[in-house]
Each structure stands twice: as C-alpha cells, then as structure tokens.
Design an enzyme around this catalytic site. Structure first.
Site, PDB file in Angstrom:
ATOM      1  CG  PHE A   1     -14.047   5.264  10.669  1.00 30.53           C
ATOM      2  CD1 PHE A   1     -15.257   5.532  10.694  1.00 30.53           C
ATOM      3  CD2 PHE A   1     -13.321   6.325  11.166  1.00 30.53           C
ATOM      4  CE1 PHE A   1     -15.998   7.013  10.703  1.00 30.53           C
ATOM      5  CE2 PHE A   1     -13.756   7.786  11.386  1.00 30.53           C
ATOM      6  CZ  PHE A   1     -15.135   7.893  11.316  1.00 30.53           C
TER       7      PHE A   1
ATOM      8  CB  CYS B   1     -11.927  13.639   3.658  1.00 29.47           C
ATOM      9  SG  CYS B   1     -12.366  12.838   1.973  1.00 29.47           S
TER      10      CYS B   1
HETATM   11  P1  NAD Z   1      -6.941   7.390  11.176  1.00 29.63           P
HETATM   12  O1  NAD Z   1      -6.050   8.114  10.304  1.00 29.63           O
HETATM   13  O2  NAD Z   1      -7.162   7.255  12.536  1.00 29.63           O
HETATM   14  O3  NAD Z   1      -6.618   5.799  10.393  1.00 29.63           O
HETATM   15  C1  NAD Z   1      -6.631   5.507   9.032  1.00 29.63           C
HETATM   16  C2  NAD Z   1      -5.752   4.286   8.781  1.00 29.63           C
HETATM   17  O4  NAD Z   1      -4.415   4.346   9.555  1.00 29.63           O
HETATM   18  C3  NAD Z   1      -6.513   3.110   9.743  1.00 29.63           C
HETATM   19  O5  NAD Z   1      -6.327   1.988   8.800  1.00 29.63           O
HETATM   20  C4  NAD Z   1      -5.597   2.995  10.932  1.00 29.63           C
HETATM   21  O6  NAD Z   1      -5.647   1.635  11.572  1.00 29.63           O
HETATM   22  C5  NAD Z   1      -4.258   3.406  10.444  1.00 29.63           C
HETATM   23  N1  NAD Z   1      -3.567   4.151  11.631  1.00 29.63           N
HETATM   24  C6  NAD Z   1      -4.122   4.919  12.751  1.00 29.63           C
HETATM   25  N2  NAD Z   1      -3.032   5.298  13.480  1.00 29.63           N
HETATM   26  C7  NAD Z   1      -1.963   4.738  12.894  1.00 29.63           C
HETATM   27  C8  NAD Z   1      -0.542   5.255  13.184  1.00 29.63           C
HETATM   28  N3  NAD Z   1      -0.189   5.884  14.247  1.00 29.63           N
HETATM   29  N4  NAD Z   1       0.299   4.598  12.285  1.00 29.63           N
HETATM   30  C9  NAD Z   1      -0.066   4.173  11.042  1.00 29.63           C
HETATM   31  N5  NAD Z   1      -1.402   3.561  10.841  1.00 29.63           N
HETATM   32  C10 NAD Z   1      -2.131   3.963  11.563  1.00 29.63           C
HETATM   33  O7  NAD Z   1      -8.230   7.831  10.040  1.00 29.63           O
HETATM   34  P2  NAD Z   1      -9.736   7.598  10.598  1.00 29.63           P
HETATM   35  O8  NAD Z   1     -10.282   7.847  11.835  1.00 29.63           O
HETATM   36  O9  NAD Z   1     -10.008   5.898  10.420  1.00 29.63           O
HETATM   37  O10 NAD Z   1     -10.681   8.321   9.505  1.00 29.63           O
HETATM   38  C11 NAD Z   1     -11.222   9.578   9.480  1.00 29.63           C
HETATM   39  C12 NAD Z   1      -9.890  10.480   8.653  1.00 29.63           C
HETATM   40  O11 NAD Z   1      -9.696   9.853   7.265  1.00 29.63           O
HETATM   41  C13 NAD Z   1     -10.278  11.922   8.795  1.00 29.63           C
HETATM   42  O12 NAD Z   1      -9.301  12.856   9.134  1.00 29.63           O
HETATM   43  C14 NAD Z   1     -10.928  12.105   7.300  1.00 29.63           C
HETATM   44  O13 NAD Z   1     -10.964  13.409   6.787  1.00 29.63           O
HETATM   45  C15 NAD Z   1      -9.732  11.388   6.508  1.00 29.63           C
HETATM   46  N6  NAD Z   1     -10.268  10.733   5.360  1.00 29.63           N
HETATM   47  C16 NAD Z   1      -9.657  11.366   4.046  1.00 29.63           C
HETATM   48  C17 NAD Z   1      -9.993  11.257   2.759  1.00 29.63           C
HETATM   49  C18 NAD Z   1      -9.204  11.674   1.774  1.00 29.63           C
HETATM   50  O14 NAD Z   1      -9.735  11.289   0.686  1.00 29.63           O
HETATM   51  N7  NAD Z   1      -8.618  12.815   2.058  1.00 29.63           N
HETATM   52  C19 NAD Z   1     -11.205  10.197   2.672  1.00 29.63           C
HETATM   53  C20 NAD Z   1     -11.794   9.666   3.906  1.00 29.63           C
HETATM   54  C21 NAD Z   1     -11.123   9.824   5.110  1.00 29.63           C
END
Ligand code: NAD
Length: 491
Positions: free
Chosen positions: A155, A287
């Site tokens: 998100f 992140c």
């Molecule tokens: P999230 O893991 O909840 O969701 C990410 C994506 O995965 C979304 O599109 C969601 O629909 C999907 N998803 C959610 N649960 C799932 C499941 N059980 N199985 C398959 N797909 C699923 O993450 P978020 O809350 O949207 O984003 C925040 C997180 O992302 C934080 O932990 C942040 O650190 C991380 N992040 C990491 C980076 C990086 O480059 N390492 C960059 C941006 C954000």
C-alpha cells in the site's frame, strides 16, 4: 500543498486487454487515511478472471517479443512524457489513498520515473555479445523475455514500487500482470491509462484488483513465469515459498527494522534533520524509515535536535496519515507497552490532534521513546509508523551487535564526521543498504534497491543492471557456417 481527496467514491476496475472492467469477486471499499471516508469501491478478481487475463497476456506477449527492443523503448519514452504531464493529478490521487503528503506522493512517482529512464536507456546498452570462440565458430548470448510475469505491490508506494518493475519487465519483452494493494488501488488505473495512451499494445499490461486469493491464483497460474513481490515479511516469505514451490522465479522484498548509529562526533544539524525526517517521512510507513536509534556515548544534544524538528511538524501538512485505524491502535499500544516496560517518552504522538476538518482520519504524531531495551518489541518489531526507539549504547561494537541481532536487513545508517568510523559501520552492518550521514539510504538508479535476511527472499536485484537477469532469460547461441581443417574439437 494540501492533498485533493476524491469527493465521490471512484469505481476501481481491472484493466484487461486494454479495457477497464469490473471484477466480479467480493467487494472491497477503499478508505482515505486522511478523512476515513470511502474514496473507492472495487471487486476482487476471481481465479477464472485471472485465467482469462493471463491467457490474453500470453497471446499478446508472443507478438511483443518479436518487436525490436528499440521500438519497445519508444513506448516507454511516451509513457514517461504522459506521467510527467499527469504528475500532479496522480500525486494527489496516490497521496489521498496512501496518506502521504502531496510532496511525498510526487517524490515517489519521480523515483519511479528514474527506473523508467533506466529502461529507456536499455536500447543503448550492450544487451548481448558475440565472440569467435574457435576458428569459424562463434558464441553469442541473447536476452529473451520470460513470457508473462507478475508483480504484487504494497500500500505504501502506490506508484513507485510498481514502477520499479513495470518499465524493465515490459521493455525486455514480457507481458505484465499487476496486483496492486487492495488498500491503494486507485493509482493503478492512472498508470494503466498512461500505458494505453503511450501505445502499449492491448493485453501486455493487465491490472487485477484483489487481495490474497487473487495473488494466489496469479502465482499458481501455469503461464506466469516469474513473480515480483514487495510487502511485509510474512507475506513475502509465503509468496516466495508458494512460487518457488511451483518452480517459478520469485524475488520477494519484505519488511524492515532499520537502525541509525549516532556517534558523538556527528554534525548535530545534519543528524537532527536526517534522523527526524527519516522516521517521520511518509509517517514512518516506508521500509527505509529509521526505526531504532543506536545512540553511542553522549549524544544528548543531537537527540535534542531530533526532538525539536520532529516536534515542530504539523500533521496533515508536514506529515501525512496512517493507512488504517487498526494500525493507529497498534502503534498506540506499542508505545504504551514500551512505556510500561520502563522506556521514557521524549515525544508522545498518541494524543496528537487531527488537522481541522480531517478528524475522521487516522492520525498519530511523531513519537520518540528513549531508553528502549535491546531485544524488546519496540527495538525489534516492525511498527510501520512515526516512532523512533532510542537504544543507548556504550560503543560502536555494542551498537553493531544490536543491529546484527535483528531479523531484518534492509538499511542501516551512521551519522559521524569520521570516515574511519563510518567505514567500520559499513563493514559491520548486516543490511543490504548502508548510509553515511543520510537518514534514508535509498540508492538512486541504476544501483537498485533491496535488503538481506528477512527483508528479501530470492536472489538478485529488483531494478538496475542485475534485474535484467530476473526479468529475462539469456540464450547462448553457438554457430558454425563452414567446415574447418584446424582439428579443433569445435571446428
Ligand atoms: P502486505 O504484505 O500486507 O501486502 C502486500 C501485498 O500482498 C498486497 O498487494 C496484498 O494484497 C498482498 N497480500 C496480503 N496478504 C497476502 C497473503 N496472505 N498472501 C498473498 N498476498 C497477500 O504489505 P503492506 O501492508 O501493503 O505494506 C507494508 C509492508 O511492506 C511493510 O512491511 C514494509 O516494510 C514493506 N515494504 C517493503 C519494501 C521493500 O522494498 N523491502 C518496500 C515497501 C514496503
């Protein structure tokens, strides 16, 4: 500039075969973190709809792969022009759904456009090579597209993170399936419209809205050859295991708990600004945000500067909102737990007042917690909000021991005026990205981005030179046209 929030709910649709169309699965409402109001409605994509989109993408990709690279990059060049033309509108939209300030929304899109510029430059890079390996025999390598690839995004960067992969994967000749976050899907429609206007043939870029079920249907589809993922660590791991279990190429970037090592010889102005901006930027929802300050020796005057700067931020202007109400509650509880465990609050954002007119939104102010114990939740758990935990350390060795003990491995920075001490931290850090006197050590293209340990599952890079091997195959061609008489086994 204040963020323009859609006054009526947007009907969020899939983009399949060059047309917007509603999915038919369960309905999802999208709320603006700014005011808590519904700004969008959509339906999740069913597995039958995933199948239809992937099949169409496969057919379109067969033709796209025959288009010379130089022609493909022309579409990307047009895409860049359209994004720049639309930048303000897209930045308002992405900020209204993710809680960013307008300036942060715009900066994220500009960073995504840097990747686009790298993809455009691929036409002028050495994309292959040929050598006469033996008399009359040449070997050559060629880059070829994988076919249909997919990307799942979080998100917090509704445009930047998708833009890490869209331009490179498409330029290399793939068809691309994108599953945006169900919390911030509005921006995806703007990106799809821009690619259509840029002249990308229908079917090559398919946007499928939804959550977990849609992701799983995409990963499981036999014609999806590679999956890029960015999100939280538990989901990154699950996606990596599911995809690789089916023999797919997967690169999954996960969460973080980033450390900043603050040394007494640091410039107080530079560190005050860099550290404050790092943990409050995007309201801590990135992140690369500083999460733990490893305060080495007497750095109280530096900490005072951080407190002053963070404490002066105006909510709704300098700092945006938190993605959901449960996340605000989670942050409030984490702060209360740290306080109960004996930590001292230098800045308490729990009672921050919502900006006027935005009382229904998800707000918390910058929070600084001192004397946090290493190993405690405030020092090890990813909170994903504007919260800085200070752990006091007697020397660099103790600081780096704490840094190394955390599961994640995204970023670590040091603030110092000593090159020698900076080098020590660079060498000892367990992370994929290290900064010196920068609070957010985000590499600029073409240096790519990515961590180690629980912050990344899979090999290679998501952007930059090393991403080419993720988004393509290298084919080796050995050719001989005439019989040779030199007795060489290849001749
Ligand atoms: P999230 O893991 O909840 O969701 C990410 C994506 O995965 C979304 O599109 C969601 O629909 C999907 N998803 C959610 N649960 C799932 C499941 N059980 N199985 C398959 N797909 C699923 O993450 P978020 O809350 O949207 O984003 C925040 C997180 O992302 C934080 O932990 C942040 O650190 C991380 N992040 C990491 C980076 C990086 O480059 N390492 C960059 C941006 C954000």
């Amino acid at each position: 500039m204040s963020v323009k929030i859609p006054s009526n709910p947007v009907s969020v649709e899939n983009f399949v075969n060059g047309k917007f169309q509603k999915a038919t699965g369960p309905q999802i409402k999208i709320m603006s973190p700014y005011n808590g109001k519904v700004i969008g409605e959509m339906n999740s994509t069913t597995s039958a709809e995933v199948d239809t989109a992937v099949k169409a993408a496969k057919a379109a990709q067969a033709e796209w792969a025959q288009v010379p690279l130089k022609e493909r990059t022309k579409v990307m060049f047009n895409f860049r022009q359209i994004l720049l033309r639309e930048i303000d509108e897209i930045s308002h939209l992405k900020s209204s759904e993710s809680g960013k300030s307008f300036a942060e929304g715009k900066a994220g899109l500009m960073k995504g456009i840097e990747v686009l510029e790298f993809a455009i430059a691929l036409q002028n890079m050495d994309m292959g090579g040929k050598v006469e390996v033996s008399r009359g025999v040449s070997c050559e390598y060629r880059r070829e597209a994988l076919g249909v690839v997919a990307n799942i995004t979080p998100f917090n960067f509704p445009a930047m993170v998708p833009m890490w992969t869209i331009p490179i994967a498409l330029t290399l000749g793939n068809a691309y399936i994108w599953k945006p976050s169900e919390k911030t899907p509005l921006t995806s429609m703007k990106i799809a419209a821009a690619l259509k206007e840029a002249g990308l043939p229908d079917g090559l870029f398919q946007v499928l809205q939804g959550g977990r079920e849609t992701v799983e249907a995409i990963i499981d589809h036999k014609d999806v050859k590679a999956v890029g993922f960015v999100g939280s660590t538990p989901v990154a791991k699950a996606v990596y295991e599911r995809g690789t279990g089916k023999g797919k190429r997967v690169l999954a970037l996960g969460g973080a708990k980033n450390h900043i090592v603050l040394l007494p010889d640091a410039n107080p102005e530079l560190s005050g600004m860099g550290i404050s901006d790092s943990f409050t930027g995007c309201a801590g929802q990135r992140c690369m945000a500083a999460a733990v300050l490893l305060a080495v020796g007497d750095v109280d005057k530096h900490i005072q500067k951080i407190v002053e700067r963070a404490g002066s931020l105006v909510l709704g202007q300098d700092m945006g909102a938190i993605i959901t109400k449960p996340q605000v509650e989670f942050l409030n509880n984490a702060i209360t737990a740290a306080e109960k465990a004996g930590a001292k609050l230098l800045l308490d954002g729990r009672k921050a007042k919502a900006p006027a007119g935005l009382e229904g939104g998800n707000w918390i102010g910058p929070t600084i917690i001192d004397n946090v114990k290493p190993g405690s939740e405030a020092a090890t758990l990813e909170l994903f909000g504007p919260v800085l935990s200070i752990v006091r350390c007697k020397d660099i060795s103790q600081a780096m021991e704490i840094e190394n003990s955390v599961d994640y491995g995204n970023a670590c920075s040091v603030f110092t005026s000593s090159g020698n001490l900076a080098e020590k931290v660079i060498r000892m850090a367990s992370t994929g990205m290290v900064g010196v006197n920068v609070g957010v050590p985000v590499p600029r293209e073409p240096f790519s981005f990515g961590g180690t340990n629980a912050s990344k599952f899979g090999h290679g890079d998501i952007t930059g030179h090393h991403s080419l091997d993720f988004w393509s195959n290298v084919k080796k061609v050995t050719v001989k046209w005439e019989k040779q008489d030199d007795g060489n086994w290849m001749s």
